[in-house]
Design a protein around this motif. Structure first.
Motif, PDB file in Angstrom:
ATOM      1  N   ILE A 105       0.847  -1.201   0.000  1.00  0.00           N
ATOM      2  CA  ILE A 105       0.000   0.000   0.000  1.00  0.00           C
ATOM      3  C   ILE A 105       0.876   1.243   0.000  1.00  0.00           C
ATOM      4  CG2 ILE A 105      -1.600   1.366   1.389  1.00  0.00           C
ATOM      5  CD1 ILE A 105      -2.855  -1.250   2.318  1.00  0.00           C
ATOM      6  N   ILE A 137      -4.227   4.382  -7.136  1.00  0.00           N
ATOM      7  CA  ILE A 137      -5.252   4.227  -6.108  1.00  0.00           C
ATOM      8  C   ILE A 137      -5.895   2.852  -6.200  1.00  0.00           C
ATOM      9  CG2 ILE A 137      -7.447   5.136  -5.315  1.00  0.00           C
ATOM     10  CD1 ILE A 137      -6.449   7.864  -6.304  1.00  0.00           C
ATOM     11  N   HIS A 140      -4.251   0.217  -4.293  1.00  0.00           N
ATOM     12  CA  HIS A 140      -4.487   0.257  -2.846  1.00  0.00           C
ATOM     13  C   HIS A 140      -5.677  -0.616  -2.479  1.00  0.00           C
ATOM     14  CE1 HIS A 140      -2.136   4.187  -2.013  1.00  0.00           C
ATOM     15  NE2 HIS A 140      -1.528   3.405  -2.863  1.00  0.00           N
ATOM     16  N   PHE A 152     -15.856   5.238  -4.582  1.00  0.00           N
ATOM     17  CA  PHE A 152     -15.033   6.435  -4.364  1.00  0.00           C
ATOM     18  C   PHE A 152     -13.930   6.523  -5.414  1.00  0.00           C
ATOM     19  CE2 PHE A 152     -16.462   6.511   0.224  1.00  0.00           C
ATOM     20  CZ  PHE A 152     -17.149   7.687   0.070  1.00  0.00           C
ATOM     21  N   ILE A 185     -13.111   9.592  -7.883  1.00  0.00           N
ATOM     22  CA  ILE A 185     -11.800  10.246  -7.974  1.00  0.00           C
ATOM     23  C   ILE A 185     -11.353  10.271  -9.428  1.00  0.00           C
ATOM     24  CG2 ILE A 185      -9.358  10.028  -7.348  1.00  0.00           C
ATOM     25  CD1 ILE A 185     -10.269   8.849  -4.689  1.00  0.00           C
ATOM     26  N   LEU A 191     -13.226  13.084 -11.172  1.00  0.00           N
ATOM     27  CA  LEU A 191     -12.990  14.458 -10.723  1.00  0.00           C
ATOM     28  C   LEU A 191     -11.557  14.924 -10.985  1.00  0.00           C
ATOM     29  CD1 LEU A 191     -14.758  15.092  -7.306  1.00  0.00           C
ATOM     30  CD2 LEU A 191     -15.166  16.202  -9.472  1.00  0.00           C
ATOM     31  N   TYR A 192     -10.620  13.998 -10.839  1.00  0.00           N
ATOM     32  CA  TYR A 192      -9.221  14.374 -11.021  1.00  0.00           C
ATOM     33  C   TYR A 192      -8.740  13.785 -12.338  1.00  0.00           C
ATOM     34  CZ  TYR A 192      -9.065  15.359  -6.002  1.00  0.00           C
ATOM     35  OH  TYR A 192      -9.279  15.863  -4.755  1.00  0.00           O
ATOM     36  N   LEU A 202      -4.204  13.374  -4.419  1.00  0.00           N
ATOM     37  CA  LEU A 202      -4.958  13.652  -3.192  1.00  0.00           C
ATOM     38  C   LEU A 202      -4.079  14.360  -2.169  1.00  0.00           C
ATOM     39  CD1 LEU A 202      -6.907  10.316  -2.767  1.00  0.00           C
ATOM     40  CD2 LEU A 202      -7.671  12.401  -3.827  1.00  0.00           C
ATOM     41  N   THR A 203      -3.691  15.579  -2.462  1.00  0.00           N
ATOM     42  CA  THR A 203      -2.838  16.294  -1.506  1.00  0.00           C
ATOM     43  C   THR A 203      -3.368  17.678  -1.225  1.00  0.00           C
ATOM     44  OG1 THR A 203      -1.506  16.921  -3.366  1.00  0.00           O
ATOM     45  CG2 THR A 203      -0.661  15.132  -2.013  1.00  0.00           C
ATOM     46  N   GLN A 204      -4.677  17.851  -1.424  1.00  0.00           N
ATOM     47  CA  GLN A 204      -5.236  19.184  -1.246  1.00  0.00           C
ATOM     48  C   GLN A 204      -5.361  19.548   0.234  1.00  0.00           C
ATOM     49  OE1 GLN A 204      -8.901  19.384  -3.371  1.00  0.00           O
ATOM     50  NE2 GLN A 204      -9.215  21.526  -2.868  1.00  0.00           N
ATOM     51  N   LEU A 205      -5.668  18.548   1.051  1.00  0.00           N
ATOM     52  CA  LEU A 205      -5.925  18.810   2.460  1.00  0.00           C
ATOM     53  C   LEU A 205      -4.656  18.630   3.270  1.00  0.00           C
ATOM     54  CD1 LEU A 205      -9.211  16.806   2.810  1.00  0.00           C
ATOM     55  CD2 LEU A 205      -8.982  19.258   2.739  1.00  0.00           C
ATOM     56  N   LYS A 206      -4.183  19.708   3.846  1.00  0.00           N
ATOM     57  CA  LYS A 206      -3.029  19.591   4.750  1.00  0.00           C
ATOM     58  C   LYS A 206      -2.937  20.834   5.605  1.00  0.00           C
ATOM     59  CE  LYS A 206      -0.185  21.097   0.960  1.00  0.00           C
ATOM     60  NZ  LYS A 206       0.174  20.515  -0.285  1.00  0.00           N
ATOM     61  N   ASP A 207      -2.061  20.785   6.601  1.00  0.00           N
ATOM     62  CA  ASP A 207      -1.870  21.972   7.431  1.00  0.00           C
ATOM     63  C   ASP A 207      -0.629  22.715   7.002  1.00  0.00           C
ATOM     64  OD1 ASP A 207      -3.846  22.228   9.645  1.00  0.00           O
ATOM     65  OD2 ASP A 207      -3.380  20.101   9.739  1.00  0.00           O
ATOM     66  N   LYS A 237     -14.205  18.231  -4.453  1.00  0.00           N
ATOM     67  CA  LYS A 237     -12.939  17.507  -4.573  1.00  0.00           C
ATOM     68  C   LYS A 237     -12.335  17.226  -3.203  1.00  0.00           C
ATOM     69  CE  LYS A 237     -10.387  18.255  -8.817  1.00  0.00           C
ATOM     70  NZ  LYS A 237      -9.270  18.967  -9.436  1.00  0.00           N
ATOM     71  N   LEU A 245     -14.150  14.593  -1.250  1.00  0.00           N
ATOM     72  CA  LEU A 245     -13.866  13.253  -1.769  1.00  0.00           C
ATOM     73  C   LEU A 245     -12.524  12.757  -1.241  1.00  0.00           C
ATOM     74  CD1 LEU A 245     -14.753  11.011  -3.618  1.00  0.00           C
ATOM     75  CD2 LEU A 245     -13.660  12.190  -5.501  1.00  0.00           C
ATOM     76  N   GLU A 246     -11.549  13.663  -1.252  1.00  0.00           N
ATOM     77  CA  GLU A 246     -10.223  13.283  -0.748  1.00  0.00           C
ATOM     78  C   GLU A 246     -10.310  12.873   0.726  1.00  0.00           C
ATOM     79  OE1 GLU A 246      -7.205  16.252  -1.327  1.00  0.00           O
ATOM     80  OE2 GLU A 246      -5.954  15.388   0.239  1.00  0.00           O
ATOM     81  N   PHE A 296     -10.231   4.527   3.813  1.00  0.00           N
ATOM     82  CA  PHE A 296      -9.099   3.633   3.595  1.00  0.00           C
ATOM     83  C   PHE A 296      -8.277   3.443   4.867  1.00  0.00           C
ATOM     84  CE2 PHE A 296      -5.209   1.965   1.869  1.00  0.00           C
ATOM     85  CZ  PHE A 296      -5.720   1.012   1.011  1.00  0.00           C
ATOM     86  N   ASP A 315      -8.971  15.960   8.325  1.00  0.00           N
ATOM     87  CA  ASP A 315      -9.546  16.062   6.983  1.00  0.00           C
ATOM     88  C   ASP A 315     -11.034  15.767   7.006  1.00  0.00           C
ATOM     89  OD1 ASP A 315      -6.984  16.482   6.299  1.00  0.00           O
ATOM     90  OD2 ASP A 315      -6.685  14.598   5.232  1.00  0.00           O
ATOM     91  N   ARG A 373     -10.611  22.586  11.068  1.00  0.00           N
ATOM     92  CA  ARG A 373      -9.466  21.717  11.382  1.00  0.00           C
ATOM     93  C   ARG A 373      -8.988  21.957  12.810  1.00  0.00           C
ATOM     94  NH1 ARG A 373      -7.275  19.267   6.828  1.00  0.00           N
ATOM     95  NH2 ARG A 373      -5.358  18.711   7.868  1.00  0.00           N
TER      96      ARG A 373
END
Lengths: 211, 477
Positions: free
Chosen positions: A137, A143, A146, A190, A194, A197-198, A206-211, B145, B148-149, B156, B225, B293
């Motif tokens: 994985i 994806i 996975h 899902f 994906i 959409l991508y 899938l790296t849009q969400l982060k701090d 988007k 979905l992420e 998962f 997230d 968050r």
């Protein structure tokens, strides 16, 4: 007979590490399901008929046919490129797979010496399968792979649960199977979203969400 | 009665799927929440019997600790259901998607009730995995988007984590061959016969698996997230009830280790993870730029506090029980209010939200009061629970742990207060958001109810509640 089947099961895992085509991966999963079916059949005398019927249904129908067919249909529909595209080369993958095997068997034989009543072959193959799926994985970009690795993880866990003579109640078995089935179904849904959409089906998108 | 609580949400979910209509969807959620609330309060007050039908008795049981978690869930679900009415009006959801939402939420709640009532370790596992599956579709409800992420990562990571917990359960049944069953009452009774080597190993796996669902560090990656991308009522349910129910699963497993005299092993693992969660949330809280968050990191922090409480003897467990309820109510109020803020400003960035108090005073007040609750200020129960926890540190001879505990909690409070003050009190830049529409009263009602509960419990905890809490805390002996 059982031993040969389990060794075959383990060899299939090595094949997954070396395989570079997604379809080959899915067919391996289906073969693994078939081997699990044979393992259940050879072991069937000790079980009551409801449980054995259920296990036959689970391994043959769900693991060997339904889920691989569903996954195969998904990749053909999405016209995904055929390569699994690992982050590390095939050669190192195989080296690491061997290392996982060695580690798992050392652990299994050691545990068998401490404990006595476990079967090292069952235990070693299933533990190495579980570790190897987690490793796959992490090192595969696509994806869809996975999801396949998740299925392989579930197969490893199934083998481990076969080594426990202790039977789960029917209600629990049903619940576990239902969960697995819905999980794969949702993961594929899902995945399809994906895909639409991508552009691209790499985990890197899938790296849009982060701090 | 027990059967009704489990079956009602499932039946209502089927009804909403058969007849997708706005009124039916709204009322199905409200009726479902009402039934659960009514019957759990009824059982608490002794009006209804907690026993289920005989054929289910082995699988589903309601004990004191389960009742506490059921009550918390009932209140949080009721407030999420009320807010959902507002949410769908505001989003103008189509009836079909609305019914999909209502059905998923009802099934999600049914799965959580299953976790609370399960008396069989593997059945508990089945229901925990079911909560993952039913809530993943809710997280992706807005179909953006980013949502979905978040949903992908959630389903998962949690499925793999939970699969590892199943490995733990299999290992446990290897070690417990002489017992030959995974019913909790059998495991507790025969705990001393379980081989300690297998028990320890299985606990490590189960801790990782359930810990993934509880959202403690270092296996919390999905939590910020998922909480930030889900619709606000769903975030409230995730944070206020889902994390709790998985925590209840861990408590039930921990009891096996206590009965087997291995609690020093499990306690040290749980305590380490608890402090690690405090540390991680303190680090991320101070530079979080998104207020949802930020709330999610606060959930990780509070789960860390629960973990620490679990290892600190009777007082610690009492504090953890009190904290569970207080955190669930306060965090749900915060997540629901964040839905208001999102509606007013259309942004999740802390920097984009300024001067809430002038633009929409009620939302501003709700936000700041709920933040004060979660920070643990004196009139509220969170203060009492943290105070009791510190008392428990000294009682168990680990007084020095107060230092890191205080340090991390203070950093978290500082981070949250800094963000909240700028969001609520700073001058709004008038040109970007000229006017704010007045929201429907449904957008305030649930939070006000939750905060009134918290305030009244903080001012004077009713004896009946103290009794329930201490009975729940007695679960671990």
């Amino acid at each position: 007979m059982t031993d040969i089947l389990i060794i075959l099961f383990g060899t299939l895992m090595l094949y997954v590490f070396a395989a570079s085509r997604i379809e080959a991966f899915i067919k391996t999963l289906s073969l693994q399901g078939l081997i699990l079916f044979f393992l259940v059949v050879t072991d069937i005398r000790d079980m009551n008929w409801i449980n054995s019927a259920f296990l036959v249904l689970e391994t043959l129908v769900v693991k060997a046919i339904a889920i691989p067919w569903f996954l195969l249909r998904t990749i053909r529909r999405n016209e995904i490129g055929r390569e699994v595209e690992p982050y590390i080369s095939q050669f190192y993958s195989l080296m690491i797979a061997s290392a996982i095997f060695i580690f798992a068997f050392v652990a299994a034989f050691w545990a068998a010496r401490v404990e006595g009543d476990i079967k090292p072959l069952y235990f070693g193959v299933s533990i190495s399968m579980i570790i190897a799926s987690l490793f796959l994985i992490v090192t595969r970009k696509r994806i869809i792979t996975h999801i396949l690795c998740f299925m392989m993880l579930e197969n490893g866990i199934f083998l481990l649960s076969l080594s426990v003579a202790n039977e789960m109640p029917m209600l629990v078995n049903l619940g576990v199977l239902l969960d697995l089935f819905v999980a794969v179904f949702l993961l594929v849904i899902f995945f399809n979203k994906i895909q639409s959409l991508y552009d691209g089906s790499h985990i890197d998108v899938l790296t849009q969400l982060k701090d | 009665m027990l059967l009704l609580i489990v079956a009602a949400p499932v039946l209502l979910a089927i009804i909403t799927l058969i007849k997708p209509h706005r009124v039916i969807n709204d009322s199905a959620l409200l009726v479902g929440a009402g039934i659960i609330a009514l019957f759990s309060i009824g059982i608490w007050c002794g009006i209804f019997s907690p026993a289920g039908p005989r054929w289910l008795d082995n699988y589903f049981r309601l004990d004191a600790i389960g009742l506490l978690f059921l009550l918390i869930m009932a209140v949080v679900f009721l407030s999420a259901a009320i807010y959902s009415v507002y949410y769908h009006r505001e989003q103008k959801t189509s009836p079909r998607r609305h019914s999909f939402y209502a059905a998923s939420m009802l099934l999600f709640v049914a799965a959580m009730i299953g976790v609370i009532l399960s008396n069989h370790l593997a059945l508990l596992w089945v229901f925990i995995e079911a909560t993952t599956l039913t809530s993943a579709v809710l997280i992706n409800f807005e179909q953006k988007k980013s949502a979905l992420e978040a949903a992908w990562k959630y389903i998962f990571i949690c499925s793999v984590g939970i699969a590892l917990a199943f490995v733990g359960i299999i290992i446990l049944s290897m070690g417990a061959k002489s017992i030959g069953s995974l019913f909790f009452h059998d495991l507790y009774a025969g705990a001393s016969q379980i081989n300690p080597f297998w028990l320890k190993m299985s606990f490590a796996f189960i801790l990782v698996g359930f810990g993934t669902k509880i959202g403690v560090a270092p296996i919390h990656a999905w939590l910020p997230d998922a909480h930030s991308e889900a619709p606000s009522p769903v975030s409230a349910l995730l944070s206020g009830t889902l994390l709790n129910t998985a925590f209840l699963g861990l408590i039930r497993v921990q009891e096996i280790l206590i009965q087997a005299n291995l609690s020093s092993f499990s306690n040290s693992l749980i305590r380490f993870i608890g402090f690690l969660s405090l540390f991680i949330s303190a680090v991320f809280m101070t530079n979080s730029k998104n207020y949802k968050r930020m709330l999610a990191y606060s959930s990780i922090e509070n789960m860390g506090i629960l973990f620490i409480g679990l290892t600190m003897g009777k007082t610690g467990l009492f504090a953890a029980m009190l904290h569970t309820g207080a955190h669930s109510f306060a965090k749900s109020a915060l997540f629901l209010t964040s839905g208001n803020i999102l509606h007013l400003t259309r942004s999740k960035e802390i920097a984009q939200v300024r001067g809430l108090l002038r633009r929409e005073p009620l939302t501003g007040w709700l936000w700041i009061v709920a933040i004060l609750v979660i920070a643990g200020l004196p009139p509220f129960p969170t203060f009492l629970s943290k105070f009791l926890l510190i008392k428990a540190f000294f009682e168990s001879g680990m007084g020095w742990l107060v230092v890191p505990f205080f340090l991390f909690v203070l950093i978290v409070i500082f981070g949250m207060m800094r963000a909240a003050v700028s969001m609520v009190f700073a001058d709004p830049d008038s040109h970007s958001h000229p006017t704010s529409p007045r929201l429907s009263f449904l957008a305030y009602l649930p939070q006000i109810l939750l905060l009134v509960f918290l305030l009244s419990f903080g001012a004077a905890i009713p004896d009946k509640l103290v009794q329930l809490l201490s009975e729940a805390a007695k679960f671990l002996q």
